[in-house]
Design an enzyme around this catalytic site. Sequence first.
Site, PDB file in Angstrom:
ATOM      1  N   GLY A  12       2.035   2.019  10.740  1.00  0.00           N
ATOM      2  CA  GLY A  12       2.964   3.143  10.637  1.00  0.00           C
ATOM      3  C   GLY A  12       3.618   3.520  11.956  1.00  0.00           C
ATOM      4  O   GLY A  12       4.270   4.552  12.060  1.00  0.00           O
TER       5      GLY A  12
ATOM      6  N   GLY B  12       4.726   1.327   4.870  1.00  0.00           N
ATOM      7  CA  GLY B  12       6.050   1.944   4.803  1.00  0.00           C
ATOM      8  C   GLY B  12       7.118   1.080   4.144  1.00  0.00           C
ATOM      9  O   GLY B  12       7.857   1.556   3.263  1.00  0.00           O
TER      10      GLY B  12
ATOM     11  N   SER C 203       3.146  -2.374  10.375  1.00  0.00           N
ATOM     12  CA  SER C 203       4.601  -2.352  10.559  1.00  0.00           C
ATOM     13  C   SER C 203       5.287  -3.668  10.199  1.00  0.00           C
ATOM     14  O   SER C 203       6.267  -4.061  10.829  1.00  0.00           O
ATOM     15  CB  SER C 203       4.959  -1.916  11.988  1.00  0.00           C
ATOM     16  OG  SER C 203       4.489  -0.599  12.222  1.00  0.00           O
TER      17      SER C 203
ATOM     18  N   GLU D 191      -5.677  -5.262  10.284  1.00  0.00           N
ATOM     19  CA  GLU D 191      -4.644  -4.271  10.572  1.00  0.00           C
ATOM     20  C   GLU D 191      -4.963  -3.546  11.873  1.00  0.00           C
ATOM     21  O   GLU D 191      -5.817  -2.636  11.887  1.00  0.00           O
ATOM     22  CB  GLU D 191      -4.585  -3.230   9.445  1.00  0.00           C
ATOM     23  CG  GLU D 191      -4.309  -3.813   8.086  1.00  0.00           C
ATOM     24  CD  GLU D 191      -3.715  -2.771   7.157  1.00  0.00           C
ATOM     25  OE1 GLU D 191      -2.594  -2.984   6.693  1.00  0.00           O
ATOM     26  OE2 GLU D 191      -4.355  -1.729   6.937  1.00  0.00           O
TER      27      GLU D 191
ATOM     28  N   ASN E 172       0.869  -1.179   0.000  1.00  0.00           N
ATOM     29  CA  ASN E 172       0.000   0.000   0.000  1.00  0.00           C
ATOM     30  C   ASN E 172       0.906   1.229   0.000  1.00  0.00           C
ATOM     31  O   ASN E 172       1.451   1.595   1.040  1.00  0.00           O
ATOM     32  CB  ASN E 172      -0.906  -0.018   1.243  1.00  0.00           C
ATOM     33  CG  ASN E 172      -1.776   1.220   1.320  1.00  0.00           C
ATOM     34  OD1 ASN E 172      -1.877   1.982   0.353  1.00  0.00           O
ATOM     35  ND2 ASN E 172      -2.409   1.419   2.470  1.00  0.00           N
ATOM     36  N   TRP E 173       1.060   1.816  -1.179  1.00  0.00           N
ATOM     37  CA  TRP E 173       1.965   2.975  -1.285  1.00  0.00           C
ATOM     38  C   TRP E 173       1.350   4.239  -0.684  1.00  0.00           C
ATOM     39  O   TRP E 173       2.041   5.239  -0.522  1.00  0.00           O
ATOM     40  CB  TRP E 173       2.315   3.235  -2.754  1.00  0.00           C
ATOM     41  CG  TRP E 173       3.251   2.236  -3.371  1.00  0.00           C
ATOM     42  CD1 TRP E 173       3.702   1.061  -2.822  1.00  0.00           C
ATOM     43  CD2 TRP E 173       3.864   2.322  -4.670  1.00  0.00           C
ATOM     44  NE1 TRP E 173       4.543   0.416  -3.695  1.00  0.00           N
ATOM     45  CE2 TRP E 173       4.661   1.169  -4.836  1.00  0.00           C
ATOM     46  CE3 TRP E 173       3.806   3.245  -5.706  1.00  0.00           C
ATOM     47  CZ2 TRP E 173       5.399   0.929  -5.998  1.00  0.00           C
ATOM     48  CZ3 TRP E 173       4.541   3.012  -6.867  1.00  0.00           C
ATOM     49  CH2 TRP E 173       5.326   1.866  -7.004  1.00  0.00           C
ATOM     50  N   LYS E 174       0.043   4.188  -0.418  1.00  0.00           N
ATOM     51  CA  LYS E 174      -0.684   5.365   0.102  1.00  0.00           C
ATOM     52  C   LYS E 174      -0.444   6.574  -0.807  1.00  0.00           C
ATOM     53  O   LYS E 174      -0.317   6.408  -2.019  1.00  0.00           O
ATOM     54  CB  LYS E 174      -0.280   5.648   1.551  1.00  0.00           C
ATOM     55  CG  LYS E 174      -0.365   4.417   2.439  1.00  0.00           C
ATOM     56  CD  LYS E 174      -0.261   4.737   3.899  1.00  0.00           C
ATOM     57  CE  LYS E 174      -0.140   3.456   4.685  1.00  0.00           C
ATOM     58  NZ  LYS E 174      -0.269   3.634   6.117  1.00  0.00           N
TER      59      LYS E 174
ATOM     60  N   GLU F   4      -7.239   4.430   7.515  1.00  0.00           N
ATOM     61  CA  GLU F   4      -7.096   5.867   7.195  1.00  0.00           C
ATOM     62  C   GLU F   4      -8.332   6.382   6.465  1.00  0.00           C
ATOM     63  O   GLU F   4      -8.732   7.529   6.649  1.00  0.00           O
ATOM     64  CB  GLU F   4      -5.808   6.088   6.376  1.00  0.00           C
ATOM     65  CG  GLU F   4      -4.570   5.902   7.238  1.00  0.00           C
ATOM     66  CD  GLU F   4      -3.345   5.370   6.504  1.00  0.00           C
ATOM     67  OE1 GLU F   4      -3.295   5.424   5.267  1.00  0.00           O
ATOM     68  OE2 GLU F   4      -2.429   4.879   7.201  1.00  0.00           O
TER      69      GLU F   4
ATOM     70  N   HIS G  80      -9.606   0.836   4.459  1.00  0.00           N
ATOM     71  CA  HIS G  80      -8.364   1.047   5.218  1.00  0.00           C
ATOM     72  C   HIS G  80      -8.669   1.974   6.392  1.00  0.00           C
ATOM     73  O   HIS G  80      -9.510   2.876   6.271  1.00  0.00           O
ATOM     74  CB  HIS G  80      -7.299   1.656   4.299  1.00  0.00           C
ATOM     75  CG  HIS G  80      -5.941   1.674   4.916  1.00  0.00           C
ATOM     76  ND1 HIS G  80      -5.566   2.614   5.846  1.00  0.00           N
ATOM     77  CD2 HIS G  80      -4.873   0.853   4.764  1.00  0.00           C
ATOM     78  CE1 HIS G  80      -4.326   2.373   6.230  1.00  0.00           C
ATOM     79  NE2 HIS G  80      -3.881   1.301   5.589  1.00  0.00           N
TER      80      HIS G  80
HETATM   81  C1  PEP Z   1      -0.930  -0.006   5.919  1.00  0.00           C
HETATM   82  O1  PEP Z   1      -0.886   1.125   5.462  1.00  0.00           O
HETATM   83  O2  PEP Z   1      -1.852  -0.728   5.597  1.00  0.00           O
HETATM   84  C2  PEP Z   1       0.138  -0.424   6.820  1.00  0.00           C
HETATM   85  C3  PEP Z   1       0.036  -1.590   7.397  1.00  0.00           C
HETATM   86  O3  PEP Z   1       1.179   0.442   6.988  1.00  0.00           O
HETATM   87  P1  PEP Z   1       2.585   0.110   7.707  1.00  0.00           P
HETATM   88  O4  PEP Z   1       3.090  -1.161   7.101  1.00  0.00           O
HETATM   89  O5  PEP Z   1       3.437   1.292   7.388  1.00  0.00           O
HETATM   90  O6  PEP Z   1       2.313  -0.037   9.165  1.00  0.00           O
END
Ligand code: PEP
Length: 254
Positions: A175, A237, A215, A169, A9-11, A99, A97
């Site tokens: 993050g 990330g 993470s 998640e 997931n590049w966001k 976010e 997600h």
């Molecule tokens: C995500 O954005 O879905 C995610 C799990 O981010 P990260 O790996 O940075 O925690």
Amino acid sequence: MRKQIAAANWKMNLSHQEADSLLDQLLASQHHLSSNQAVILAVPAIYIPLAVQKLNGKSNIFVAAQNCHQKSNGAYTGEIAASMYASVGVHHIILGHSERREFFAESDSLLAEKTEAVLAIGSTPIFCCGEPLSIREAETQNSFVEAQLKNALFQLSADQIVKVVIAYEPIWAIGSGKTATSEQAQEIHAYIRSVFAAKYGQNIADQISILYGGSVKAANAKEIFSQPDVDGGLVGGASLIATEFAAIINALKP
Ligand code: PEP
């Protein structure tokens, strides 16, 4: 056998040039994927044509969208329908997600509509669920996540639910550099599977890929993915660094 999936997931990150270079680096890392493994790259919408063109002809590597609108077309300025993504070769769409839930007020009922819209055109929703820290501290994460799944997905038939990929998640791990332990991940993934088994039967539940997100990095992927009910990861990330994401792909179960 359910699919083992490494999803990036590049966001809202990277310039066009950086996206181009990251795709090249990933392709150069030459993964051999088994027929049971898949890599999914959820790039910003504007880079989808670039990614689709670069990944053309690569088996088991897919480009994904990070969101879509629930309607098939219409006066919804700035929005993109699932069918539009499909028309440019994108058949996987992340939905719900944390976010999007937090910053764009996406509710379970809206996500039910989006999920149906994605399935209706034959694409694959990657449906995200997960609890905030307060819920984890109160040890009520199972019922919290169960409600998210029931409210958004339980209107689906058994034929539909097997086409959905789940991404668990925990919000406190996204993050933050703080990862759930592999035991915590296994415990709630098994619970999520049991929720689907109770509604649709064990045979259906056993076919649903449940990814862990929060993470994930090269250093912890193998340990987390080795858990029996963890079928890979959704990675933020670390997916922006080619060597990290390549190692995460290599950590998938065969
Ligand atoms: C995500 O954005 O879905 C995610 C799990 O981010 P990260 O790996 O940075 O925690």
